[in-house]
Design a protein around this motif. Structure first.
Motif, PDB file in Angstrom:
ATOM      1  N   ARG A 160       0.829  -1.209   0.000  1.00 56.39           N
ATOM      2  CA  ARG A 160       0.000   0.000   0.000  1.00 56.39           C
ATOM      3  C   ARG A 160       0.860   1.255   0.000  1.00 56.39           C
ATOM      4  O   ARG A 160       0.541   2.234  -0.650  1.00 56.39           O
ATOM      5  CB  ARG A 160      -0.923  -0.001   1.230  1.00 56.39           C
ATOM      6  CG  ARG A 160      -1.915  -1.166   1.292  1.00 56.39           C
ATOM      7  CD  ARG A 160      -3.079  -0.955   0.318  1.00 56.39           C
ATOM      8  NE  ARG A 160      -2.787  -1.416  -1.021  1.00 56.39           N
ATOM      9  CZ  ARG A 160      -3.223  -2.596  -1.531  1.00 56.39           C
ATOM     10  NH1 ARG A 160      -3.963  -3.407  -0.824  1.00 56.39           N
ATOM     11  NH2 ARG A 160      -2.918  -2.933  -2.769  1.00 56.39           N
ATOM     12  N   GLY A 162       3.804   1.479  -1.296  1.00 61.39           N
ATOM     13  CA  GLY A 162       4.328   1.617  -2.658  1.00 61.39           C
ATOM     14  C   GLY A 162       3.336   2.321  -3.564  1.00 61.39           C
ATOM     15  O   GLY A 162       3.696   3.170  -4.379  1.00 61.39           O
ATOM     16  N   GLU A 163       2.062   1.965  -3.378  1.00 65.52           N
ATOM     17  CA  GLU A 163       1.035   2.620  -4.191  1.00 65.52           C
ATOM     18  C   GLU A 163       0.987   4.109  -3.922  1.00 65.52           C
ATOM     19  O   GLU A 163       0.740   4.919  -4.807  1.00 65.52           O
ATOM     20  CB  GLU A 163      -0.344   2.022  -3.857  1.00 65.52           C
ATOM     21  CG  GLU A 163      -0.602   0.715  -4.573  1.00 65.52           C
ATOM     22  CD  GLU A 163      -1.895   0.056  -4.089  1.00 65.52           C
ATOM     23  OE1 GLU A 163      -2.616   0.682  -3.271  1.00 65.52           O
ATOM     24  OE2 GLU A 163      -2.149  -1.085  -4.517  1.00 65.52           O
ATOM     25  N   ARG A 164       1.241   4.493  -2.672  1.00 64.30           N
ATOM     26  CA  ARG A 164       1.110   5.901  -2.306  1.00 64.30           C
ATOM     27  C   ARG A 164       2.310   6.724  -2.785  1.00 64.30           C
ATOM     28  O   ARG A 164       2.154   7.793  -3.344  1.00 64.30           O
ATOM     29  CB  ARG A 164       0.969   6.061  -0.795  1.00 64.30           C
ATOM     30  CG  ARG A 164       0.779   7.517  -0.381  1.00 64.30           C
ATOM     31  CD  ARG A 164       0.655   7.657   1.110  1.00 64.30           C
ATOM     32  NE  ARG A 164      -0.602   7.114   1.609  1.00 64.30           N
ATOM     33  CZ  ARG A 164      -0.852   6.955   2.914  1.00 64.30           C
ATOM     34  NH1 ARG A 164       0.042   7.264   3.814  1.00 64.30           N
ATOM     35  NH2 ARG A 164      -2.005   6.454   3.302  1.00 64.30           N
ATOM     36  N   ILE A 165       3.535   6.196  -2.579  1.00 67.15           N
ATOM     37  CA  ILE A 165       4.692   7.051  -2.879  1.00 67.15           C
ATOM     38  C   ILE A 165       5.484   6.589  -4.088  1.00 67.15           C
ATOM     39  O   ILE A 165       6.477   7.211  -4.463  1.00 67.15           O
ATOM     40  CB  ILE A 165       5.643   7.165  -1.662  1.00 67.15           C
ATOM     41  CG1 ILE A 165       6.174   5.792  -1.263  1.00 67.15           C
ATOM     42  CG2 ILE A 165       4.953   7.835  -0.486  1.00 67.15           C
ATOM     43  CD1 ILE A 165       7.259   5.866  -0.217  1.00 67.15           C
ATOM     44  N   GLY A 166       5.071   5.468  -4.675  1.00 70.89           N
ATOM     45  CA  GLY A 166       5.775   5.010  -5.881  1.00 70.89           C
ATOM     46  C   GLY A 166       7.007   4.211  -5.552  1.00 70.89           C
ATOM     47  O   GLY A 166       6.937   3.008  -5.352  1.00 70.89           O
ATOM     48  N   ASN A 167       8.152   4.871  -5.418  1.00 73.74           N
ATOM     49  CA  ASN A 167       9.418   4.184  -5.187  1.00 73.74           C
ATOM     50  C   ASN A 167       9.717   4.069  -3.694  1.00 73.74           C
ATOM     51  O   ASN A 167       9.985   5.061  -3.025  1.00 73.74           O
ATOM     52  CB  ASN A 167      10.528   4.953  -5.893  1.00 73.74           C
ATOM     53  CG  ASN A 167      11.859   4.243  -5.727  1.00 73.74           C
ATOM     54  OD1 ASN A 167      11.906   3.133  -5.202  1.00 73.74           O
ATOM     55  ND2 ASN A 167      12.907   4.903  -6.175  1.00 73.74           N
ATOM     56  N   GLN A 170      12.872   5.471  -1.692  1.00 76.68           N
ATOM     57  CA  GLN A 170      12.928   6.843  -1.180  1.00 76.68           C
ATOM     58  C   GLN A 170      12.953   6.874   0.345  1.00 76.68           C
ATOM     59  O   GLN A 170      13.410   7.821   0.943  1.00 76.68           O
ATOM     60  CB  GLN A 170      11.704   7.606  -1.674  1.00 76.68           C
ATOM     61  CG  GLN A 170      11.883   8.120  -3.071  1.00 76.68           C
ATOM     62  CD  GLN A 170      10.724   9.000  -3.483  1.00 76.68           C
ATOM     63  OE1 GLN A 170       9.826   9.289  -2.700  1.00 76.68           O
ATOM     64  NE2 GLN A 170      10.754   9.435  -4.735  1.00 76.68           N
TER      65      GLN A 170
END
Lengths: 406, 257
Positions: A160, A162-167, A170
């Motif tokens: 979840r 990953g879905e929010r911030i992409g990578n 980071q």
């Protein structure tokens, strides 16, 4: 000195010619020690296997999308029987069954879990909750919880996130790497250092206790001591003969205990740890070995003198055993103190305290940190105490009140 | 020679002992101002009822107890000043002093021989003679705990004589023995006497004392009632045998307490 030698010979003959006595003093303890340790190891191993193989009963309410797939993927389903509940179903009965040990785990996701995650914008917005119900009584529930968190929940969180911030990288600003530079000798020494002084102190005492009462009070009771007192042999020599022979016998008995203990320990650890590497690597220098032997001999002398004094003052073996028991407890406590005082700095004077000082000296020795002064104080204090006791025993041997109850 | 001069022995009793002996006194005078003399080449009989002080007197002679007052000398050595010298010259046998039950008579004989500093050759010779006389060879290698009362007593007597002592003190030596064994023991005491030893026996068997003893000392209630040969004692009391004589003294001394 000749009289003492003859008495020592007789005392040793008495024990070694008696097959039953040899068996009960030297063979039985070894067999029992190895047997008990193997049994403990076997039982602990069994318990761990049981927990591993147990299939947990897990309930999940309002499972969000993708959770089920992750459970299957992670293999968590192999150790748990998962039942999914609908929203609004009452979980009170399930909580009760967890409390009673009939079920292991209840996971309740907040309603509209994914929507709430997606709706998050900035600090202060609502964060949805996962409620985890478990019990710390018994082993199954906590193990089921830990496994679920490690295998499923944290991965679901990453998904979840990953879905929010992409990578996800980071979130990582640096990596850590670890290198353990432990000295294996010292580590082995710490493990042994915690157990051995304790074991040695009381094992030596057990040997002295069982033999001393019979050799002195027993002889008094049986009337065989008087026949010795009728010979022109000096009382000091009789006392010396008794103490030396008892010291020899208790040393042998202590060695039997120690060897069987060291033999039994790996058996126990093996059944617990499986094939894992044992933390038992310890090397002694010749000086350390000699120091250890000297300390133990001083302790044997002290214990034998202590038991003998009680034995000579007691009128019957029963009385003697009653008096020896509290001393046994003191010895146990003194040894135990060292087990739980690992880091505390000890003053030099405390090394001169008999029994306690010996135990901490052995502990330092196993860590390779025993100084010559500490060693000297430890042995000196013990021998001095034993000499005082020996003088008291000799005095008691000369007393008609003590020897003939007159 | 044994000289007992004004021997008094007082025991301090603890509460338990006072209860056991049903007395309120915390001290007990076991022997009260007793003077006795016994010479080499005689069998001296110490006579008295149970609890009269016989054993206490003999224990003082054997250095096991120290006199409260008075003194005891054996072969010229004081029992308090030079107990080692006294122990070298005596043999002391009582019912309470026993041999280690886990060992054989042979082992105990050798053990006490060596403890007394005797060389192995002499020990072997002494053992042959004593074991022959008392018939111990048959069970010399058996553990003492496996022996009968008579066998044990024979072994104890033999072991106590290992060092060929000048003075032999036997406290009730025939107690618990069958008639044959008892006779063997008293006969051996006569042999010892013929060899010039001083033998002291304590007993309450009057017939035994009559036959065996050259001189007799009677102790009643811790005090010496009489000392002399059998004839002297009979003459003093006008009694016809030792038992009657003993009861004359008993009436006299027991009343006074």
């Amino acid at each position: 000195m000749k009289g003492a030698k003859i008495i020592i010979q007789k005392e040793l003959t008495r024990v070694f010619k008696d097959k039953k006595l040899v068996f009960s003093l030297f063979v039985l303890p070894a067999v029992m020690m190895i047997g008990i340790y193997s049994l403990i190891g076997f039982l602990i191993g069994n318990m761990e296997d049981d927990v591993e193989q147990h299939i947990s009963q897990v309930y999940v309410q309002n499972a969000p999308e993708g959770f089920d797939a992750l459970v299957k993927e992670s293999g968590y389903g192999e150790t748990a029987q998962i039942e999914y509940l609908e929203a609004g179903e009452d979980t009170a009965a399930i909580q009760d069954s967890i409390r009673d040990g009939d079920a292991e785990l209840l996971i309740v996701f907040e309603e509209d879990f994914l929507e709430k995650i997606a709706a998050y914008q900035s600090a202060g917005d609502a964060i949805p909750e996962v409620a985890i119900y478990y019990t710390t009584s018994g082993n199954y529930s906590t193990v089921a919880r830990d496994n679920l968190e490690a295998a499923v929940l944290s991965n679901y969180e990453k998904l979840r996130l990953g879905e929010r911030i992409g990578n996800l990288e980071q979130l990582t600003v640096f990596n850590r790497s670890y290198a353990d530079l432990v000295d294996e000798n010292k580590m082995g020494g710490e493990v042994l250092g915690m157990m051995l002084p304790y074991l040695i102190t009381f094992m030596l005492f057990v040997g002295a206790m069982s033999l001393g009462v019979d050799a002195i009070t027993g002889e008094k009771e049986r009337g065989t001591m008087a026949s010795m007192l009728l010979t022109p042999v000096k009382r000091q020599e009789i006392v010396l003969g008794k103490l030396v022979s008892l010291s020899i016998l208790s040393s042998i008995s202590a060695v039997v205990y120690a060897v069987s203990m060291i033999a039994a320990m790996p058996i126990m650890l093996k059944s617990v740890a499986g094939d894992a590497e044992l933390p038992f690597s310890i090397e002694f220098s010749a000086v350390q070995v000699i120091q250890l032997i000297v300390i133990m001999l001083a302790m044997v002398y002290l214990y034998v003198a202590l038991v003998s004094l009680v034995a000579v003052l007691a009128r019957t073996a029963k009385e003697a055993n009653t008096y020896v028991s509290p001393i046994y407890i003191i010895v146990l406590v003194a040894g135990m103190l060292t087990m739980y005082q690992g880091g505390i700095e000890k003053s030099l004077a405390s090394y001169a305290i008999p029994i306690y000082g010996n135990a901490i000296a052995i502990q330092n020795l196993l860590l390779g940190e025993l100084t010559l002064v500490q060693f000297g104080l430890s042995v000196g204090g013990t021998v001095l105490a034993a000499l005082i006791l020996t003088a008291c025993i000799t005095k008691a041997f000369n007393s008609e009140k003590v020897m003939f109850n007159a | 020679m044994i000289e007992v001069k004004n021997l008094t022995k007082i025991y301090k009793l603890n509460k338990k002992q006072m209860a056991e002996q049903k007395t309120k006194d915390s001290i007990k005078k076991a022997v009260d101002n007793v003077t006795l003399t016994a010479k080499e080449g005689e069998i001296y009989g110490l006579l008295g009822p149970n609890g009269a002080g016989k054993t206490t007197t003999l224990r003082c002679v054997a250095t096991l107890l120290k006199p409260t007052e008075g003194s005891v000398s054996v072969c010229g050595y004081d029992t308090v000043e030079q107990p080692d010298k006294v122990r070298e010259s005596i043999s002391f046998l009582t019912n309470e002093i026993k041999l280690d039950p886990q060992f054989s008579p042979k082992y105990m004989f050798n053990f006490f021989g060596r403890l007394r500093g005797i060389d192995q050759k002499t020990i072997d010779e002494r053992r042959e003679e004593l074991f022959d006389y008392f018939g111990i060879h048959a069970f010399e290698d058996k553990k003492i705990e496996e022996l009968s009362t008579g066998m044990k007593q024979k072994a104890a007597i033999a072991v106590s004589l290992v060092h060929d002592p000048k003075v032999v003190i036997f406290d009730e030596p025939t107690n618990g023995l069958d008639i044959v064994t008892a006779r063997g023991v008293t006969d051996y005491l006569k042999i010892l006497k013929e060899r010039g030893k001083l033998v002291i026996v304590s007993t309450h068997i009057m017939s035994e004392a009559e036959k065996l003893c050259d001189r007799i000392g009677i102790i009643i209630n811790g005090r010496k009632a009489a000392e002399g040969t059998l004839d002297e004692i009979l003459a003093q009391t006008g009694a016809s045998d030792l038992e009657d004589a003993f009861f004359e003294y008993y009436k006299q001394y027991h009343k006074e307490v």
